[in-house]
Enzyme design. Sequence first.
Site, short mmCIF file in Angstrom:
data_model
loop_
_atom_site.label_atom_id
_atom_site.label_comp_id
_atom_site.label_asym_id
_atom_site.label_seq_id
_atom_site.Cartn_x
_atom_site.Cartn_y
_atom_site.Cartn_z
CB SER A 186 31.80 -4.04 8.65
OG SER A 186 31.34 -2.61 7.76
CE LYS A 208 34.91 -2.01 6.76
NZ LYS A 208 34.51 -1.18 6.01
#
Length: 213
Positions: free
Chosen positions: A136, A173
Amino acid sequence: MQNKINEKQQKILDFLNEQIEKNGYPPSVREICNAVGFKSTSTVHSYLEKLRKQGLIQKDPSKPRALKVINNKKNSKTDEPKNIYSGKELVEVPIIGKVTAGQPILAVENIEDTFPLPLDFVQNSTVFMLRVQGDSMIEAGIFDNDYIVVKQQSTANNGDIVVALIDDEATVKTFYKEKGFIRLQPANKFYDPIIVRDNLSILGKVIGVFRKM
């Protein structure tokens, strides 16, 4: 004059010198444990302390995980360092295997191993490492099975890449504080952002990435 050392101590010194010559930095405590044949890393720490007292290695007492290896000319094949890590003061940074809500990130039971990093990189921060699982964050240069170096902190600024804990699951993230919620943005166009309104803990800010070639 140094005291006479036993066979296990000599094996540790030989392994340290071998790994420094090969890699430019000393092995982790777990690697020493496996190489010498100890059953516990606590035994390695005990032997390292004895070697420190004999003047064969140095530890900075103000930084418990800092280790400086003294060049042992008798056992070293060369007096010249192979790369910039040689001769530098190093910090044994813990590699965290599992992140659990309600438990300190650096709890002993969470630590799988350690990895040596230069003290001038770590500085006075409390840092740990995690192995990345997933893709990701590939557009930020963080790939599956990379090791990220994380500065432990509970806050973040917009644009920081963070390790966050959501419902007992850690994620890496980019952090953005929006009006009324937090957006955790992946760096992969095939992933959607994570929107969080509560139950979010910031464990730290990513300050480095290591990759095995």
